[in-house]
Design an enzyme around this catalytic site. Structure first.
Site, short mmCIF file in Angstrom:
data_model
loop_
_atom_site.label_atom_id
_atom_site.label_comp_id
_atom_site.label_asym_id
_atom_site.label_seq_id
_atom_site.Cartn_x
_atom_site.Cartn_y
_atom_site.Cartn_z
N ARG A 139 12.58 0.23 -0.96
CA ARG A 139 11.40 2.20 -0.08
C ARG A 139 11.23 1.12 1.34
O ARG A 139 10.89 1.74 2.25
CB ARG A 139 10.47 2.22 -1.22
CG ARG A 139 11.66 2.92 -2.12
CD ARG A 139 10.26 3.40 -2.89
NE ARG A 139 9.41 2.56 -3.89
CZ ARG A 139 8.07 2.48 -4.51
NH1 ARG A 139 8.05 3.94 -4.73
NH2 ARG A 139 7.40 1.48 -4.76
N HIS A 148 4.19 -6.49 -7.35
CA HIS A 148 4.89 -5.15 -8.80
C HIS A 148 4.79 -5.36 -10.11
O HIS A 148 5.05 -6.42 -9.68
CB HIS A 148 6.13 -4.29 -7.80
CG HIS A 148 6.24 -2.62 -7.77
ND1 HIS A 148 6.74 -2.89 -9.09
CD2 HIS A 148 5.93 -1.95 -7.40
CE1 HIS A 148 7.15 -1.31 -9.44
NE2 HIS A 148 6.30 -0.32 -7.88
N ASP A 169 4.44 0.92 -0.30
CA ASP A 169 3.55 0.50 0.81
C ASP A 169 2.73 -0.57 1.67
O ASP A 169 2.20 -0.43 2.94
CB ASP A 169 1.80 0.31 -0.80
CG ASP A 169 2.08 1.64 -1.02
OD1 ASP A 169 2.18 3.06 -0.18
OD2 ASP A 169 1.58 1.30 -2.42
N HIS A 178 -2.22 1.57 -7.21
CA HIS A 178 -1.28 2.45 -7.38
C HIS A 178 -1.33 2.44 -5.91
O HIS A 178 -1.15 2.23 -5.17
CB HIS A 178 -1.47 3.95 -7.94
CG HIS A 178 -0.56 4.02 -8.83
ND1 HIS A 178 1.29 3.70 -8.05
CD2 HIS A 178 -0.13 5.50 -9.33
CE1 HIS A 178 2.01 5.16 -8.49
NE2 HIS A 178 1.28 5.70 -8.98
#
Ligand code: HAX
Length: 427
Positions: free
Chosen positions: A320, A311, A366, A265
Site C-alpha cells: 500500500r 508492522h 501510514d 493502528h
C-alpha cells in the site's frame, strides 16, 4: 449481477463449506499458542476465518487472491473493490451500476445525526465525532428492527447487507461534515448525484481548486488501499467480535472505528505526518541522509516509535505504501514534504534494522499517505484517520456480511489467569 442477488447465489456454498470442514476435520490443528504468543496479543495465532483479504507477511495485502498492484493497475474504484470483497468476484456492468445507484439512493442522513455532531465540543477529536455519528445512526438499523420482529437466522445476512449498504452510503456525508464542522469550513454541503462515492466525499468536504480532479483520483486510490487488511487487525477484529454478538453494524463499525483511532493502528497516519513535518521544519526542507539518520536515532533514543514504520504481520515494504509512493512520484514530485517521505524510506529501514527487537523495519501504509493529502491542502492531520475509517468500513462491512451469511457463531476465545498458565507449563 446485482450485489444482493450475487450474495444470495453464494449462500448454499458459503453455509456448507465451513460446517463440512468442522464435521469432517474438526480435530485437526490450524495453529498453536505458545507462551510468547499468549503474552503478545495472539501474534501469529491463526484464530479467525476471513476470506475478504489476506496479508501474507512476505507479500502484503491481497484481496480475494488479487495482488494489490494488479488491483491498482486495473484502475479499480472503491465500489468495484467492495463488490469484490463481498462476493469474491469482480462486478460486471450491472453490478457496478447497482452499487453506485444504491450508494446514491441511500445517502440521505437524518437531522438528528447532525444534531449529535453539532452538540459535541469544538475540540473533540474528529474520530470521536465520526464514531459518534455512526453510533447515532443505529436507530436506522434494519437488522435490529427485523430482529425485534422475529427474523430467522438464515435472513441475518440480508439485514446485515441492508445495514452495510445504508451505512457505507452515508459515511462520506458524515465524515465530510465532521471535517467542515470540526475545522470551521462553513455549512454542510449536500451530496452531488453526479459524483461517485469518492468524488462525492471530496465534494462534500468542500475541497475544490484546479487540482480537484487529481485529488479525487487520489481519494479513489486512498479508499481502495485502506479498505481491508484481513481479519485480525484491531478495527476488523473488533467489528467482527461486536457483530458476532448480533449487535448490528452501526454498533459494530462504531466500535471498530474506536480501535482504528489508536496511535498504534489508524492514528499512526496523523502521527506520521507530524513526524515528517517536524523533520522538514528542523532542516528547513528535505534533509540530507546523514541528518535524517541522526533524527531517526534521536526519536528512538527518546523512547518514541518512528510512526509509519513496522508492522505486526508484514515483513516486507507494505504494497500500500509502494502504491502511494508511486502515485506521489507520478503526480507531486518536487513537493518537499513528499520528497522527505521518499528520503525517509531510503534511510529509516537501515536504522530500524539495527534495533534487534524490531521485527519489521519497513514502511507501512501510514508512512506516505499524509504527505499526499497535505500537498492537496488537506492539512488538518487529526482528520486523516477519518479518511482511513471511511475506507476501512468497506472491509469490515464485507467481513460482517459474509460472517452472518455463513452463520458463524459468537466470537468467544478463552482466557486464563497467569497462575493457570504456570500450571499448564509445569511451573
Ligand atoms: N519505531 C520504534 N520502535 C518500534 C517500531 C518503530 N517503528 N516498530 C516496532 N518497534 C518496537 C515496538 O514498540 C516493540 O518495542 P517494545 O518491545 O519495547 O514494546 C518492539 O519494537 C517489537 O515490536 P514488533 O514485534 O516489531 O512490532 P509489533 O507487532 O509489536 O507492533 C506496530 C507493530 C505497528 C504497533 C509497531 O511496529 C509500531 O508501533 N510502529 C509504529 C506505529 C505505526 O506505524 N503504526 C501503524 C501500523 C499500521 C496500521 O495498523 N495502520 O493502521
Amino acid at each position: 449481477m446485482k450485489l444482493k442477488e450475487h450474495v444470495k447465489s453464494l449462500l448454499p456454498q458459503w453455509r456448507n463449506e465451513w460446517r463440512t470442514l468442522v464435521k469432517e476435520h474438526g480435530d485437526k490443528k490450524v495453529s498453536e499458542v505458545n507462551v510468547k504468543a499468549f503474552f503478545s496479543g495472539m501474534r501469529g495465532v491463526k484464530i479467525v476465518p476471513c476470506d475478504t483479504s489476506e496479508v501474507p507477511p512476505d507479500k502484503g495485502m491481497t484481496v480475494r487472491g488479487h495482488m494489490l498492484k494488479d488491483i491498482v493497475a486495473r484502475g479499480t474504484t472503491p465500489e468495484e473493490l467492495f463488490y469484490l470483497m463481498v462476493t469474491g468476484e469482480w462486478p460486471d456492468k450491472e453490478g457496478v451500476a447497482d452499487i453506485k445507484q444504491q450508494f446514491k439512493d441511500r445517502a440521505q442522513i437524518p437531522q438528528y445525526v447532525w444534531d449529535v455532531i453539532d452538540a459535541m465540543p469544538d475540540d473533540a477529536h474528529p474520530m470521536n465525532m465520526f464514531s459518534m455519528g455512526i453510533l447515532a445512526l443505529e436507530r436506522e438499523s434494519v437488522f435490529r428492527k427485523r430482529y425485534d420482529e422475529g427474523m430467522k437466522k438464515e435472513d441475518y445476512w440480508d439485514a446485515t447487507l441492508e445495514d452495510g449498504m445504508n451505512l457505507l452510503a452515508k459515511l462520506p456525508g458524515i465524515a465530510a461534515y465532521v471535517y467542515r464542522k470540526r475545522f470551521n469550513k462553513g455549512p454542510r454541503i449536500e451530496p452531488d448525484p453526479n459524483e461517485d462515492w469518492a468524488g462525492n466525499y471530496v465534494h462534500m468536504m468542500g475541497i475544490g481548486g484546479k487540482e480537484v480532479d487529481t485529488f479525487k483520483d487520489l481519494m479513489r486510490l486512498y479508499l481502495v488501499l485502506h479498505s481491508d487488511h484481513e481479519g485480525g487487525n484491531v478495527s476488523a477484529h473488533t467489528t467482527a467480535t461486536v457483530n458476532s454478538a448480533l449487535s448490528d453494524l452501526y454498533y459494530s463499525v462504531s466500535a471498530g472505528m474506536d480501535g482504528l483511532a489508536g496511535p498504534l493502528h489508524g492514528l499512526a497516519n496523523q502521527e506520521c505526518l507530524k513526524w515528517i513535518l517536524g523533520v522538514v521544519e528542523k532542516f528547513n526542507g528535505v534533509p540530507s541522509e546523514k541528518d535524517l539518520e541522526k533524527y531517526a536515532w534521536d526519536t528512538l533514543n527518546s523512547g518514541k516509535v518512528i510512526p509509519g514504520y513496522g508492522h505486526a504481520v508484514l515483513r516486507v515494504v507494505d504494497p500500500r505504501y509502494e502504491q502511494f509512493l508511486k502515485w506521489g512520484k507520478e503526480h507531486i514530485k518536487g513537493d518537499p514534504v513528499f520528497d522527505t517521505v521518499a528520503r525517509v524510506f531510503d534511510v529509516v529501514p537501515n536504522v530500524l534494522r539495527q534495533v534487534k527487537k524490531i521485527s519489521d523495519p519497513w514502511p507501512n501504509v501510514d508512512a506516505g499517505s499524509g504527505a499526499l493529502l497535505y500537498h492537496f491542502g488537506l492539512r488538518e492531520f487529526p482528520y486523516y484517520t477519518v479518511l482511513f475509517g471511511v475506507s476501512r468500513s468497506m472491509g469490515v462491512v464485507s467481513q460482517a456480511i459474509e460472517a452472518r451469511a455463513k452463520g458463524y457463531p459468537i466470537i468467544r476465545p478463552k482466557s486464563i489467569p497467569t497462575s493457570k498458565l504456570k500450571e499448564i507449563i509445569g511451573l
